[in-house]
Design an enzyme around this catalytic site. Structure first.
Site, short mmCIF file in Angstrom:
data_model
loop_
_atom_site.label_atom_id
_atom_site.label_comp_id
_atom_site.label_asym_id
_atom_site.label_seq_id
_atom_site.Cartn_x
_atom_site.Cartn_y
_atom_site.Cartn_z
N LYS A 31 -98.56 40.51 -18.45
CA LYS A 31 -97.75 41.58 -18.79
C LYS A 31 -96.28 41.16 -18.53
O LYS A 31 -95.40 41.79 -19.59
CB LYS A 31 -98.02 42.68 -17.66
N THR A 32 -95.74 40.56 -17.50
CA THR A 32 -94.10 40.00 -17.61
C THR A 32 -94.01 39.24 -18.88
O THR A 32 -92.82 39.44 -19.45
CB THR A 32 -94.12 39.46 -16.44
N ASP A 217 -91.89 48.79 -16.30
CA ASP A 217 -92.99 47.91 -15.87
C ASP A 217 -93.82 48.70 -14.71
O ASP A 217 -93.27 49.57 -14.25
CB ASP A 217 -92.31 46.83 -15.17
N GLU A 218 -95.06 48.57 -14.33
CA GLU A 218 -95.88 48.90 -13.51
C GLU A 218 -96.07 50.62 -13.56
O GLU A 218 -95.82 51.28 -12.42
CB GLU A 218 -95.43 48.53 -11.88
N GLN A 248 -104.61 48.99 -10.74
CA GLN A 248 -103.81 48.62 -9.72
C GLN A 248 -102.97 49.69 -9.36
O GLN A 248 -101.83 49.43 -8.65
CB GLN A 248 -103.06 47.29 -10.19
N ARG A 599 -105.87 38.74 -6.64
CA ARG A 599 -104.79 38.17 -6.07
C ARG A 599 -105.20 36.36 -6.26
O ARG A 599 -104.44 35.48 -6.25
CB ARG A 599 -104.22 38.32 -4.87
#
Length: 722
Positions: A31-32, A217-218, A248, A599
């Site tokens: 995503k980044t 973002d997020e 998430q 993770r």
């Protein structure tokens, strides 16, 4: 630079520039990369100028990473794009416009400790019993009100019980006290810009014209004020791109609303939606297990992640007797990974649901000499001596900041007691003057001699540096101030080890100011204080240190590690008891488990204890977590484990039993200086120092590459070698 390093879906998402765009970005799906390439694409194609774009994140770490990547893509060290956290961007807006709400632009930002200090004063003044409410509890409740955008009037109308009605009285008193101190809390940073926009439409219009393209973002973590902020900025031009993963969304307890991302199309009609499902982090086994579990949630968007790294290993499952054996099991698995797969300590993360679980883990890691970082302990800027020095600086910047004033008026000690301060407070309230002004001439309030002189001296020091803020370099100011108030001398002259450490921390604060000025030559003292006020745990985490990372599952979000241990997988602990009767809370706990699993890049170890010490000395029987039971057996490999601990059940009081623990290993070699030894993790080394004998012997060993370790023989399992 082109878009060739993007996959097909990523590229399509980047090139979609007309109208609202929603990107569901599964864990590890890049995503980044998509966000940074989208900004690059908007500029490369001359669709927007750098100053037209705003990109909002949730952590300073994420903002810095985004800036770094964009600079690399653009090959331009000067970045005119607005990139920052919600709080930092809102703080910038308030620095320009908060005077319209009755504050001055040099307002202070109160952290949780400052808020509680202020609430303690308010509760005392209102004669509220400590058994009814505590500063910490009231602070949390007010924060929840603000996240839901409930005003004091709203809270008063809903109040039914005595406690609720008292809270409804405290809330407006707290808000007024903040304003009297020319201060805002973290929640106000988000709420007050909305008030400015509401009261002054022209200001909102100016930001809508300034920021022509909005990226978030997020997005799944946004609360109501954050949602309204980005919605208002993008309201007219509808040029907004949000990225997030509903699976998430783990911050409902602090106001985040998963519906913001799931209902994006309702708020922004004619949206284009993309789903990133190609995972670049984890093996397929890990992804499938995580997906199977999270599919039990009702509130989610459908997605199927597939890995570029192949099938991978099964998830390891270790059943232990209690939290002590659980810690031993983590270290045993860690040792094997290091031996067999040549791992580094930094490859490992140990995750847990609540901070209290870290104690047994830390004890075992210390005994075995294994280096670790614990995220969520006392952060540098929260240490008392550092907060004291920062309070001086904040008071110098904002003379109305009575919380900072109270904190340092008698530190280092100058003979000003609480009674003296209370007299000054009463005089300030009676005359309507600022508390700081009363200190200039305390003679009119029955304060004489040394105390009066101490108050005047303190006032003069603060006012002198207040007048020097714009002319003195921040480094010069803090150095001169610390010398004048004698804080370094106060700590340096002590023989107490903790005091010496505090001295070092003050010196480190000087280094911090120096580093900030080097990064931001025009920032000054105001900029430094603001940056410190907005720091989080993760911002100070250094993944270059060769240490095992210990942290809560919440802290781990956004990070990745080759090997992940998830501990405490018992119903009542993970998921927490309170979530078992609420579908909404249980689904958030399940998403938290999903975050923990994803993770891991290569290997996951899941640990469960049949009994665990909770809330004191009593043991509770543990039922295996339902999340573990939701993973099919063919995804899991059970790893048998038995530690060197043996337990003997003994009676202590009528009707109560305890498990007494002893080590089964009872014979130890006595080592001597010069002995060559081998350790399961550190390899071969030479004993250079020792003390004691038998199982309690302590040894200092220099291992290969010059690594020095102090170890307790009882736990280290050292073997003599030739």
């Amino acid at each position: 630079m082109s878009l060739k390093n993007l996959n097909k879906t990523q590229r399509s998402a980047v090139e979609a520039t007309k109208g609202p765009v929603l990107i569901f970005a599964g864990a590890g799906s890049g995503k980044t990369r998509v966000l940074t390439h989208k900004i690059y694409y908007l500029l490369r194609e001359d669709l927007y100028k750098p100053e037209d774009i705003i990109a909002v994140t949730f952590t300073n770490k994420a903002a810095q990473e985004m800036k770094s990547r964009i600079r690399t893509l653009l090959k331009d060290p000067v970045l005119k794009i607005t990139i920052g956290t919600f709080h930092s961007i809102c703080a910038q807006i308030l620095r320009k416009h908060i005077h319209r709400l009755g504050y001055t632009n040099d307002f202070a930002i109160y952290d949780s400790a400052d808020q509680q200090d202020l609430l303690r004063i308010i509760l005392d003044k209102m004669n509220v019993s400590k058994t009814m409410m505590t500063p910490k509890g009231v602070s949390s409740q007010i924060s929840l009100f603000k996240n839901q955008m409930l005003t004091p009037d709203d809270v008063a109308q809903k109040a039914r019980t005595i406690a609720e009605k008292k809270l409804a009285e405290v809330y407006p008193a707290y808000q007024q006290a903040l304003k009297d101190n020319n201060a805002v809390d973290f929640d106000d940073l988000l709420l007050l810009p909305l008030q400015v926009f509401e009261n002054h439409p022209r200001i909102l219009s100016s930001y809508q014209k300034q920021w022509k393209y909005v990226l978030v973002d997020e997005y799944q973590d946004t609360n109501l004020p954050q949602f309204l902020f980005v919605s208002k900025i993008a309201e007219k031009h509808q040029q907004i791109c949000v990225v997030g993963d509903d699976d998430q969304s783990i911050y409902g307890w602090r106001g985040a609303n998963i519906r913001n991302i799931l209902d994006f199309e309702k708020v922004f009609p004619n949206s284009t939606i993309f789903t990133l499902e190609k995972n670049y982090r984890s093996s397929q086994k890990i992804l499938d297990a995580a997906t199977i579990v999270v599919k039990n949630n009702v509130d989610r968007a459908a997605k199927e992640l597939y890995s570029v790294h192949g099938t991978g290993e099964k998830l390891g499952f270790i059943r232990t007797m209690d939290e002590l054996e659980e810690a031993d099991a983590v270290i045993s698995a860690l040792e094997k990974e290091i031996k067999l797969n040549k791992r580094s300590f930094s490859d490992f993360a140990v995750l847990y649901r609540v901070n209290a679980q870290s104690r047994a883990l830390e004890d075992s890691f210390r005994r075995m000499g294994i280096p670790y970082n614990i995220i969520g302990g006392i952060r540098f800027y929260e240490r008392k001596e550092v907060k004291d020095m920062l309070a001086y600086l904040r008071l110098i910047l904002n003379l109305k900041d009575t919380v900072s004033l109270r904190r340092v008026v008698n530190f280092p000690p100058r003979g000003i007691g609480i009674k003296t301060v209370n007299k000054c407070v009463q005089k300030a309230e009676a005359t309507g003057k600022e508390l700081f002004e009363i200190l200039r001439d305390p003679s009119g309030i029955d304060i004489r001699g040394k105390q009066a002189e101490a108050l005047r001296n303190f006032h003069n020091i603060i006012i002198n540096y207040h007048n020097l803020v714009d002319s003195l370099d921040a480094r010069e100011l803090i150095a001169a101030l610390s010398e004048e108030i004698g804080i370094l001398k106060y700590f340096k002259n002590s023989n107490d080890h903790e005091e010496v450490e505090r001295y070092q921390n003050i010196r480190e604060l000087f280094n911090s100011v120096d580093a900030y000025i080097q990064r931001n030559p025009e920032g000054g003292l105001k900029g430094f204080i603001e940056e410190v006020s907005l720091l989080t745990d993760i911002d100070s985490w250094n993944d270059q240190d060769n240490r095992v990372t210990l942290m809560t599952l919440h802290s781990a979000k956004g990070l990745e590690f080759p090997i992940v241990f998830i501990t405490g997988l018992e119903d009542g602990l993970f998921p927490l008891y309170r979530a078992l009767d609420s579908r909404k809370e249980l689904e958030e706990e399940r998403r938290l488990f999903y975050v923990g699993l994803t993770r891991a890049m290569e290997r996951v170890y899941l640990l469960y204890a049949t009994q665990r010490r909770r809330m004191g000395a009593d043991y509770e029987l543990g039922l295996i977590s339902r999340f573990l039971r939701e993973i099919p057996d063919d995804f899991i490999e059970e790893i048998p484990f038995s530690s060197a601990l043996t337990r003997k059940v003994i009676k202590t009081k009528p009707g109560r039993i305890e498990a007494k623990k002893t080590r089964t290993v009872t014979t130890f070699d006595d080592f001597k200086i010069g002995d060559m030894v081998e350790h399961a993790i550190f390899g071969k080394g030479e004993i250079k120092a020792l003390s004691g004998a038998g199982e309690n012997q302590r040894v200092g060993v220099v291992f290969k590459d010059g690594l020095k370790k102090k170890l307790i023989v009882k736990y280290a399992n050292l073997k003599k070698v030739d």
